[in-house]
Design a protein around this motif. Structure first.
Motif, PDB file in Angstrom:
ATOM      1  N   LEU A   1       1.049   4.158  -3.317  1.00  0.00           N
ATOM      2  CA  LEU A   1       0.388   5.627  -2.741  1.00  0.00           C
ATOM      3  C   LEU A   1       1.583   6.446  -2.888  1.00  0.00           C
ATOM      4  O   LEU A   1       1.340   7.510  -3.584  1.00  0.00           O
ATOM      5  CB  LEU A   1       0.017   5.627  -1.041  1.00  0.00           C
ATOM      6  CG  LEU A   1      -0.593   4.807  -0.167  1.00  0.00           C
ATOM      7  CD1 LEU A   1      -0.929   5.007   0.906  1.00  0.00           C
ATOM      8  CD2 LEU A   1      -1.980   5.583  -0.998  1.00  0.00           C
TER       9      LEU A   1
ATOM     10  N   LEU B   1      -5.665   8.272  -5.683  1.00  0.00           N
ATOM     11  CA  LEU B   1      -3.776   8.077  -4.663  1.00  0.00           C
ATOM     12  C   LEU B   1      -3.737   9.683  -4.605  1.00  0.00           C
ATOM     13  O   LEU B   1      -3.955  10.298  -5.989  1.00  0.00           O
ATOM     14  CB  LEU B   1      -3.462   7.604  -5.732  1.00  0.00           C
ATOM     15  CG  LEU B   1      -3.827   5.514  -5.833  1.00  0.00           C
ATOM     16  CD1 LEU B   1      -2.708   5.038  -6.722  1.00  0.00           C
ATOM     17  CD2 LEU B   1      -3.886   5.537  -4.068  1.00  0.00           C
TER      18      LEU B   1
ATOM     19  N   VAL C   1       1.028  -1.142  -0.209  1.00  0.00           N
ATOM     20  CA  VAL C   1      -0.009  -0.102   0.052  1.00  0.00           C
ATOM     21  C   VAL C   1       0.776   1.193  -0.391  1.00  0.00           C
ATOM     22  O   VAL C   1       0.848   1.963  -0.731  1.00  0.00           O
ATOM     23  CB  VAL C   1      -1.084  -0.208   0.611  1.00  0.00           C
ATOM     24  CG1 VAL C   1      -1.654   1.300   1.279  1.00  0.00           C
ATOM     25  CG2 VAL C   1      -2.071  -1.184   1.130  1.00  0.00           C
TER      26      VAL C   1
ATOM     27  N   ARG D   1       1.912   5.356  -7.826  1.00  0.00           N
ATOM     28  CA  ARG D   1       1.159   5.601  -8.450  1.00  0.00           C
ATOM     29  C   ARG D   1       0.547   4.052  -9.086  1.00  0.00           C
ATOM     30  O   ARG D   1       0.626   4.677 -10.472  1.00  0.00           O
ATOM     31  CB  ARG D   1       0.828   7.150  -8.874  1.00  0.00           C
ATOM     32  CG  ARG D   1      -0.009   7.856  -8.053  1.00  0.00           C
ATOM     33  CD  ARG D   1       0.210   9.371  -8.290  1.00  0.00           C
ATOM     34  NE  ARG D   1      -0.811   9.157  -9.362  1.00  0.00           N
ATOM     35  CZ  ARG D   1      -1.877   9.370  -9.431  1.00  0.00           C
ATOM     36  NH1 ARG D   1      -2.556  10.199  -8.531  1.00  0.00           N
ATOM     37  NH2 ARG D   1      -2.486  10.173 -10.837  1.00  0.00           N
TER      38      ARG D   1
END
Length: 723
Positions: free
Chosen positions: A550, A716, A546, A553
């Motif tokens: 973030l 994002l 994750v 992208r």
């Protein structure tokens, strides 16, 4: 219509505006004195508390909170005169006559007086014939009840074991043993070994840093970050210890991570600063560019390390949680110093950062090619990988999978008494108890139950396979209506058969009976670790993915970075199985294999390895994303990433491998395990994954590596690594 979004390159004519980290860095550089004074205040304030870390931090905490065995220990301490697993056992053995002879009785009286004078001892139970006096009358055991918590009982063992041993003489030997003494000896032996290894690693570290930076001034910057982070973290740990017990091991691991990350971050920023300074000529502008590019990668790396280690908090073991907290504090302070203090110093030094250059480095700097364009050697390596990805990628993958294959047969267990030196008090007493009372006596089980179930408890214990003897029920000293029955196993506490005996006993006992004892606490701890390890691994992998998603992208690039980090970890544990379980190379490293890996290694070392691996992953992928943002060309993204980060990864890994392998030369087994596992992991991660396999994956994925579905892209943040 396309279902993915690929960010176009930014036009060369687009104005360059400093981002948040760039503004922070340039502000620190312009206000050098203010930044320096603030850091000196922090370091002096917290550093003044740092010396207390070696004496104030906790020595116990290796337990599964909430387990039945921990409940038994607490009940025994409160209701049975401190006769808990944390109580001190003092073994008195005579080679002449029996313990009833005047010489031995005098020693027992002196030991009793010494123990009774300590405020942490609830009371001293004299040797009992038929129970704690051996059949031949030559060995007796004094039991010093635990009035304090487990950490204070370890401190009591620190204070008392030497004075007790000093009572030996004239054919009488006195040695303290038991769980608290074991942890005292364990901490002492391993702390000394780790300190010795750290001292040994400093000359190697300095040599590699000088070679990597090419100048004495630049080579000193990682040490500045390390000292700043470590002094601050050590003081913070002492303060935290006033709120909750913090393991002494937290300090050792904090020191190691402060050094490792201080080197990584300083290398990455200084290399980029030199390049920016060569292009711009102005130190403050170079700092702003460095922080907007490499600074973002460092911030993401620090966040990834913190997230990986935070997953250890899911394990209900106080020692684990405090060690993770210690490392996280060190990382936080090193990261803060990297993002504020280091830019201030770089801005003040400017070109003086290269003072004390080595002759070969001075010659290379004259052309400024290396400074402005990165490393030509790693750029050439990137081109080679781009032209022949399978030629290099497949062999690297095969080697990693082959090393990971032994992981399938890995066994874990809590360490045996052999993890402390043969002359340690706990081991001497342990051996004497086994010789006099049988192999299972050091692992005596404690069963606490309501008084009404006493007969049923004794009957169930007596009928359980693997139980050699059962004591009469002992009533609680405070009228609480509880009884304690002790059962002596037939096998050594480290035997695998003990686990089956405890399982049978628990199944046969009445509903309200609880089984504990030091050996059972180890079994419950191992069960807790086994149960939580898959969860910790899953959380670490998920959060790591994750964070990369973030920042980048780019789902495929983030997934490639996460999974390759898992591969190096698996290979390291495969090697650990061959070395520590099967014994390959044990003669070279100077240890006797236990037939298993220590139980805490998979969950704790996994988090540490993954954190370090993701450190390198972030450096490489952030550099690749930066070049892709500028050019839109996946080819230039891969080769540019290796050109500008390959040397940093290679040098930083070299330092860490050298540091970790010095731990492999330590005397006790746990530092050896840590040194080999972490050293192999870092070596494989840098040599085969970050510098081969991950660039190959980016080559094969092409533009899709940096693509993002439009729906996901809208959710994002827009983080750019180019300046």
């Amino acid at each position: 219509m396309s279902v993915v979004e690929v960010r176009p390159p930014r036009p060369d004519s687009a104005p360059s505006r400093a981002g948040l980290l760039g503004r922070i860095g340039s502000a620190a550089a312009r206000r050098f004195r203010v930044t320096l004074v603030l850091w000196l205040v922090v370091i002096a304030g917290l550093g003044a508390l740092a010396p207390k870390a070696m004496t104030d931090l906790a020595g116990a905490g290796w337990q599964a909170d909430g387990s039945a065995s921990v409940q038994v220990r607490d009940l025994a301490q409160r209701h049975f005169g401190g006769a808990a697993s944390s109580a001190l056992q003092v073994v008195v053995h005579t080679d002449r006559g029996t313990v009833d002879d005047p010489a031995a009785r005098s020693v027992i009286a002196e030991a009793t007086a010494l123990l009774s004078a300590d405020h942490r001892v609830a009371g001293v139970v004299a040797p009992q014939p038929g129970a704690t006096v051996s059949k031949d009358g030559r060995t007796a055991i004094l039991l010093a009840g635990a009035r304090a918590d487990t950490n204070d009982m370890v401190r009591a063992a620190d204070d008392l074991k030497a004075p007790l041993a000093a009572l030996s003489g004239h054919g009488v030997t006195v040695s303290a043993t038991g769980s608290s003494v074991l942890w005292s000896d364990f901490n002492e032996a391993n702390h000394n070994a780790m300190l010795h290894s750290e001292i040994m690693s400093w000359p190697v570290t300095m040599a590699i840093l000088v070679l990597a930076f090419g100048s004495m001034v630049a080579a000193g910057l990682p040490l500045l970050l390390t000292i700043s982070g470590l002094a601050s973290a050590a003081g913070a740990l002492v303060l935290l210890n006033h709120l909750t017990p913090v393991s002494i091991w937290a300090m050792n691991f904090a020191m190691m991570f402060a050094l490792a990350l201080g080197i990584d971050y300083a290398l990455f920023l200084v290399v980029r600063f030199r390049a920016a300074l060569a292009r711009r000529g102005d130190a403050v502008e170079a700092v702003a560019e460095t922080m907007d590019t490499a600074g973002k990668a460092v911030a993401l790396s620090g966040a990834t390390v913190l997230v990986s280690l935070s997953a250890v908090m899911l394990v209900p073991v106080p020692a684990f949680r405090s060690m993770a907290a210690g490392i996280m504090l060190a990382v936080a302070f090193v990261l803060a110093a990297t993002l504020t203090l280091l830019p201030a110093i770089l801005g003040r030094l400017g070109r003086k950062v290269d003072n004390g250059r080595l002759p070969w480095a001075r010659k290379a700097a004259e052309s400024e090619t290396e400074e402005a364009d990165g490393s030509p050697r790693f750029a050439s390596w990137g081109e080679r990988l781009w032209r022949h990805p399978l030629r290099y990628g497949l062999p690297a993958l095969v080697v990693l999978l082959a090393l990971a294959a032994p992981l399938i047969g890995l066994r874990t267990a809590m360490p045996s008494i052999t993890v402390v030196p043969p002359d340690a008090s706990a081991r001497v007493g342990y051996t004497a108890v086994q010789a006099a009372f049988g192999p299972g006596m050091p692992g005596t089980l404690q069963i606490v139950a309501p008084a009404a179930e006493a007969d049923a408890v004794r009957a169930a214990a007596g009928a359980t396979p693997g139980i050699a003897a059962v004591t009469p029920a002992q009533s609680a000293t405070d009228g609480s209506g509880l009884v304690m029955v002790q059962a002596v196993p037939t096998v050594d506490p480290s035997s695998k058969a003990l686990g089956a005996t405890v399982d049978h006993l628990r199944a046969a006992l009445p509903e309200h009976a609880l089984v504990g004892g030091a050996a059972v606490e180890n079994l419950d701890l191992q069960s807790a670790l086994d149960a939580r390890t898959p969860l910790v691994i899953g959380v670490v992998l998920g959060l790591g993915f994750v964070l990369l998603l973030l920042a980048l992208r780019a789902p495929l690039a983030a997934l490639a970075g996460t999974l390759t980090s898992l591969l190096s970890t698996a290979a390291a544990f495969g090697v650990a199985r061959l070395v520590f379980q099967d014994g390959h190379g044990s003669g070279l490293l100077g240890f006797t294999p236990q037939g298993f890996l220590d139980g805490w290694a998979p969950v704790f070392f996994f988090a540490m390895i993954f954190a370090i691996a993701m450190d390198y992953t972030v450096f490489l992928l952030a550099a690749a994303k930066e070049h892709f943002e500028l050019t839109g060309d996946p080819h230039r993204a891969v080769t540019g990433a290796l050109r500008h980060s390959g040397r940093v990864i290679f040098a930083a890994a070299g330092v860490m491998v050298a540091v970790f392998f010095t731990f492999a030369l330590s005397g006790p087994l746990p530092p050896k395990e840590m040194g080999v596992i972490l050293g192999v992991a870092v070596f494989l991660d840098a040599a085969l994954i970050r510098l081969v396999l991950l660039p190959v994956l980016l080559r094969l994925l092409g533009r899709s590596a940096w693509a993002c579905p439009r729906g996901l892209a809208r959710l994002l943040p827009d983080i750019r690594f180019s300046h």
